[in-house]
Design a protein around this motif. Structure first.
Motif, PDB file in Angstrom:
ATOM      1  N   ASP A  28      16.302  32.047  18.496  1.00  0.00           N
ATOM      2  CA  ASP A  28      14.978  32.566  17.996  1.00  0.00           C
ATOM      3  C   ASP A  28      14.382  32.170  16.582  1.00  0.00           C
ATOM      4  O   ASP A  28      13.470  32.570  16.064  1.00  0.00           O
ATOM      5  N   ALA A  29      14.765  30.936  16.086  1.00  0.00           N
ATOM      6  CA  ALA A  29      14.430  30.291  14.918  1.00  0.00           C
ATOM      7  C   ALA A  29      12.890  29.944  14.908  1.00  0.00           C
ATOM      8  O   ALA A  29      12.680  29.132  15.828  1.00  0.00           O
ATOM      9  N   VAL A  30      12.237  30.296  14.034  1.00  0.00           N
ATOM     10  CA  VAL A  30      10.712  29.570  13.996  1.00  0.00           C
ATOM     11  C   VAL A  30      10.570  28.997  12.424  1.00  0.00           C
ATOM     12  O   VAL A  30       9.958  27.960  12.482  1.00  0.00           O
ATOM     13  N   GLU A  31      10.960  29.911  11.623  1.00  0.00           N
ATOM     14  CA  GLU A  31      10.458  29.347  10.035  1.00  0.00           C
ATOM     15  C   GLU A  31      11.723  29.839   9.346  1.00  0.00           C
ATOM     16  O   GLU A  31      12.506  30.719   9.644  1.00  0.00           O
ATOM     17  N   PRO A  32      11.735  29.336   7.948  1.00  0.00           N
ATOM     18  CA  PRO A  32      12.854  29.686   7.179  1.00  0.00           C
ATOM     19  C   PRO A  32      12.566  31.262   6.800  1.00  0.00           C
ATOM     20  O   PRO A  32      11.518  31.830   6.278  1.00  0.00           O
ATOM     21  N   THR A  33      13.880  32.022   6.653  1.00  0.00           N
ATOM     22  CA  THR A  33      13.711  33.502   6.339  1.00  0.00           C
ATOM     23  C   THR A  33      14.917  33.678   5.572  1.00  0.00           C
ATOM     24  O   THR A  33      15.886  33.037   5.739  1.00  0.00           O
ATOM     25  N   PRO A  58       5.304  28.183  17.863  1.00  0.00           N
ATOM     26  CA  PRO A  58       4.991  28.681  16.518  1.00  0.00           C
ATOM     27  C   PRO A  58       5.751  27.994  15.590  1.00  0.00           C
ATOM     28  O   PRO A  58       5.517  28.180  14.548  1.00  0.00           O
ATOM     29  N   THR A  59       6.744  27.168  15.669  1.00  0.00           N
ATOM     30  CA  THR A  59       7.387  26.498  14.729  1.00  0.00           C
ATOM     31  C   THR A  59       6.750  25.278  14.055  1.00  0.00           C
ATOM     32  O   THR A  59       5.665  24.742  14.602  1.00  0.00           O
ATOM     33  N   GLY A  60       7.137  24.869  12.854  1.00  0.00           N
ATOM     34  CA  GLY A  60       6.314  23.722  12.015  1.00  0.00           C
ATOM     35  C   GLY A  60       7.221  22.972  11.085  1.00  0.00           C
ATOM     36  O   GLY A  60       8.638  23.125  11.140  1.00  0.00           O
ATOM     37  N   ASP A  61       6.633  22.467   9.970  1.00  0.00           N
ATOM     38  CA  ASP A  61       7.412  21.767   9.262  1.00  0.00           C
ATOM     39  C   ASP A  61       8.362  22.300   8.315  1.00  0.00           C
ATOM     40  O   ASP A  61       9.168  21.712   7.704  1.00  0.00           O
ATOM     41  N   ALA A  62       7.836  23.577   8.132  1.00  0.00           N
ATOM     42  CA  ALA A  62       8.652  24.510   6.978  1.00  0.00           C
ATOM     43  C   ALA A  62      10.102  24.445   7.643  1.00  0.00           C
ATOM     44  O   ALA A  62      11.005  24.312   6.742  1.00  0.00           O
ATOM     45  N   LEU A  63      10.329  24.729   8.803  1.00  0.00           N
ATOM     46  CA  LEU A  63      11.772  24.916   9.213  1.00  0.00           C
ATOM     47  C   LEU A  63      12.651  23.569   9.159  1.00  0.00           C
ATOM     48  O   LEU A  63      13.550  23.342   8.794  1.00  0.00           O
ATOM     49  N   ALA A  64      11.792  22.645   9.630  1.00  0.00           N
ATOM     50  CA  ALA A  64      12.450  21.126   9.476  1.00  0.00           C
ATOM     51  C   ALA A  64      12.766  20.792   8.060  1.00  0.00           C
ATOM     52  O   ALA A  64      13.947  20.209   7.909  1.00  0.00           O
ATOM     53  N   ASP A  74      22.294  21.739  14.671  1.00  0.00           N
ATOM     54  CA  ASP A  74      21.562  20.959  15.508  1.00  0.00           C
ATOM     55  C   ASP A  74      20.178  21.911  15.912  1.00  0.00           C
ATOM     56  O   ASP A  74      20.419  23.425  15.852  1.00  0.00           O
ATOM     57  N   VAL A  75      19.212  21.507  16.785  1.00  0.00           N
ATOM     58  CA  VAL A  75      18.105  22.108  17.011  1.00  0.00           C
ATOM     59  C   VAL A  75      17.943  21.966  18.720  1.00  0.00           C
ATOM     60  O   VAL A  75      18.167  20.915  19.233  1.00  0.00           O
ATOM     61  N   ALA A  76      17.907  22.825  19.504  1.00  0.00           N
ATOM     62  CA  ALA A  76      17.644  22.963  20.916  1.00  0.00           C
ATOM     63  C   ALA A  76      16.263  23.608  21.136  1.00  0.00           C
ATOM     64  O   ALA A  76      15.726  24.223  20.324  1.00  0.00           O
ATOM     65  N   VAL A  77      15.869  23.258  22.350  1.00  0.00           N
ATOM     66  CA  VAL A  77      14.581  23.799  22.602  1.00  0.00           C
ATOM     67  C   VAL A  77      14.461  25.380  23.433  1.00  0.00           C
ATOM     68  O   VAL A  77      15.084  25.297  24.397  1.00  0.00           O
ATOM     69  N   HIS A  78      13.811  26.222  22.591  1.00  0.00           N
ATOM     70  CA  HIS A  78      13.923  27.686  23.251  1.00  0.00           C
ATOM     71  C   HIS A  78      12.735  27.959  23.896  1.00  0.00           C
ATOM     72  O   HIS A  78      11.807  28.706  23.414  1.00  0.00           O
ATOM     73  N   GLY A  79      12.417  27.475  25.099  1.00  0.00           N
ATOM     74  CA  GLY A  79      11.346  27.837  26.213  1.00  0.00           C
ATOM     75  C   GLY A  79      10.326  27.100  24.990  1.00  0.00           C
ATOM     76  O   GLY A  79      10.086  25.856  24.663  1.00  0.00           O
ATOM     77  N   TRP A  80       9.051  27.792  25.218  1.00  0.00           N
ATOM     78  CA  TRP A  80       7.971  27.359  24.632  1.00  0.00           C
ATOM     79  C   TRP A  80       7.255  28.357  23.632  1.00  0.00           C
ATOM     80  O   TRP A  80       7.382  28.050  22.364  1.00  0.00           O
ATOM     81  N   GLN A 116      11.248  17.198  18.811  1.00  0.00           N
ATOM     82  CA  GLN A 116      12.089  15.732  18.350  1.00  0.00           C
ATOM     83  C   GLN A 116      11.167  15.202  17.239  1.00  0.00           C
ATOM     84  O   GLN A 116      11.758  14.702  16.488  1.00  0.00           O
ATOM     85  N   ALA A 117       9.761  15.472  17.522  1.00  0.00           N
ATOM     86  CA  ALA A 117       9.059  14.991  16.305  1.00  0.00           C
ATOM     87  C   ALA A 117       9.300  15.585  14.903  1.00  0.00           C
ATOM     88  O   ALA A 117       9.234  15.072  13.721  1.00  0.00           O
ATOM     89  N   LEU A 118       9.386  16.705  14.841  1.00  0.00           N
ATOM     90  CA  LEU A 118       9.966  17.696  13.957  1.00  0.00           C
ATOM     91  C   LEU A 118      11.150  17.378  13.298  1.00  0.00           C
ATOM     92  O   LEU A 118      11.595  17.168  11.837  1.00  0.00           O
ATOM     93  N   HIS A 119      12.119  17.356  14.065  1.00  0.00           N
ATOM     94  CA  HIS A 119      13.659  17.114  13.698  1.00  0.00           C
ATOM     95  C   HIS A 119      14.341  15.952  13.909  1.00  0.00           C
ATOM     96  O   HIS A 119      15.709  16.036  13.586  1.00  0.00           O
ATOM     97  N   GLY A 120      13.962  14.843  14.492  1.00  0.00           N
ATOM     98  CA  GLY A 120      14.403  13.388  14.904  1.00  0.00           C
ATOM     99  C   GLY A 120      15.824  13.907  15.657  1.00  0.00           C
ATOM    100  O   GLY A 120      15.819  14.749  16.604  1.00  0.00           O
ATOM    101  N   ASP A 121      16.893  12.984  15.220  1.00  0.00           N
ATOM    102  CA  ASP A 121      17.983  13.049  15.700  1.00  0.00           C
ATOM    103  C   ASP A 121      18.849  14.492  15.931  1.00  0.00           C
ATOM    104  O   ASP A 121      19.535  14.734  16.702  1.00  0.00           O
ATOM    105  N   ARG A 122      18.248  15.188  14.874  1.00  0.00           N
ATOM    106  CA  ARG A 122      19.034  16.758  15.154  1.00  0.00           C
ATOM    107  C   ARG A 122      18.527  17.649  16.241  1.00  0.00           C
ATOM    108  O   ARG A 122      19.322  18.593  16.732  1.00  0.00           O
TER     109      ARG A 122
END
Ligand SMILES: [Zn+2]
Length: 247
Positions: A28-33, A58-64, A74-80, A116-122
């Protein structure tokens, strides 16, 4: 005490020169907290690799940007959007057939591309369905969308693509919605690492940093203390696991 039981099991493994493989999935990560900081700091303190299941919509550059200084996350895809489309009488589900299949698949394609665009290889091409539920008809199409693995909760079943499941949920969702009793968790882990050994699988620990009470935080510290430097235990990243199984 069940912590002792886990330690005894690991000591026995060490005597037989076998290793229990663990992995950690945090949802459930979306942004830094502050809770995410606490999670990353704790993992960092013990050099435990983790996989964040990130909600793409809802996620974006801040988390990246927040993850940039970490090599072991690592980052995985949690639905949409982590949105329920099931009826009021049904269990919550985003990735079911309540909507046209093409619409669901389109979101999953977009979710992977965005992370993939936000986090690259991660970003690991692994889908973590919200509420750990997904229809078989959706799973069938995942390889066409670029997914190489699926991660749900519970024992592994036959699927068309590799599964990296979680088995131990630290939160008692149906009861207190707080952290489960430590003894129960340690006993469950001791049991799971034996099953995992027989099946050649990993043991997946499931956390939700935004929902942790102090019982959960204390349990994670205690688990890392027992396992992180034990010779019979290895914390693995999903990225390296995936490289190993599909080079
Ligand atoms: Zn979730």
């Amino acid at each position: 005490m069940s912590k002792r039981l886990l330690l005894d099991t690991l000591d026995e493994f060490a005597g037989r020169e076998i290793v229990a493989d663990f992995w950690l999935r945090d949802d459930d990560a979306v942004e830094p907290t502050p809770a995410l900081d606490r999670f990353l700091d704790l993992c960092g303190e013990f050099a435990v690799a983790s996989t964040l299941a990130v909600i793409p919509e809802p996620t974006g550059d801040a988390l990246a940007a927040r993850l940039e200084k970490h090599s072991n996350v690592d980052v995985a895809v949690h639905g949409w959007a982590h949105r329920n489309h099931a009826g009021p009488q049904e269990k919550k589900r985003e990735l079911g057939l309540h909507r046209p299949l093409d619409l669901v698949l389109g979101e999953l394609r977009q979710g992977l591309a965005k992370l993939q665009a936000l986090h690259g290889d991660r970003c690991v091409p692994m889908l973590v369905p919200p509420w750990n539920r997904i229809d078989a008809a959706v799973v069938e199409h995942l390889p066409d969308l670029g997914y190489k693995a699926l991660s749900v909760y519970g024992p592994e079943e036959e699927t068309s693509l590799p599964l990296l499941n979680t088995h131990i949920d630290v939160i008692d969702w149906r009861g207190s919605r707080g952290g489960k009793d430590h003894d129960t968790l340690f006993a469950d882990i001791a049991m799971r690492i034996r099953t995992a050994q027989d099946s050649g699988r990993m043991t997946g620990i499931l956390t939700h940093h935004l929902d942790h009470d102090e019982t959960v935080w204390a349990f994670l510290r205690s688990l890392f203390e027992v396992t992180s430097s034990h010779p019979a235990c290895r914390w693995r990243s999903s990225r390296l696991w995936l490289k190993e199984i599909s080079p």
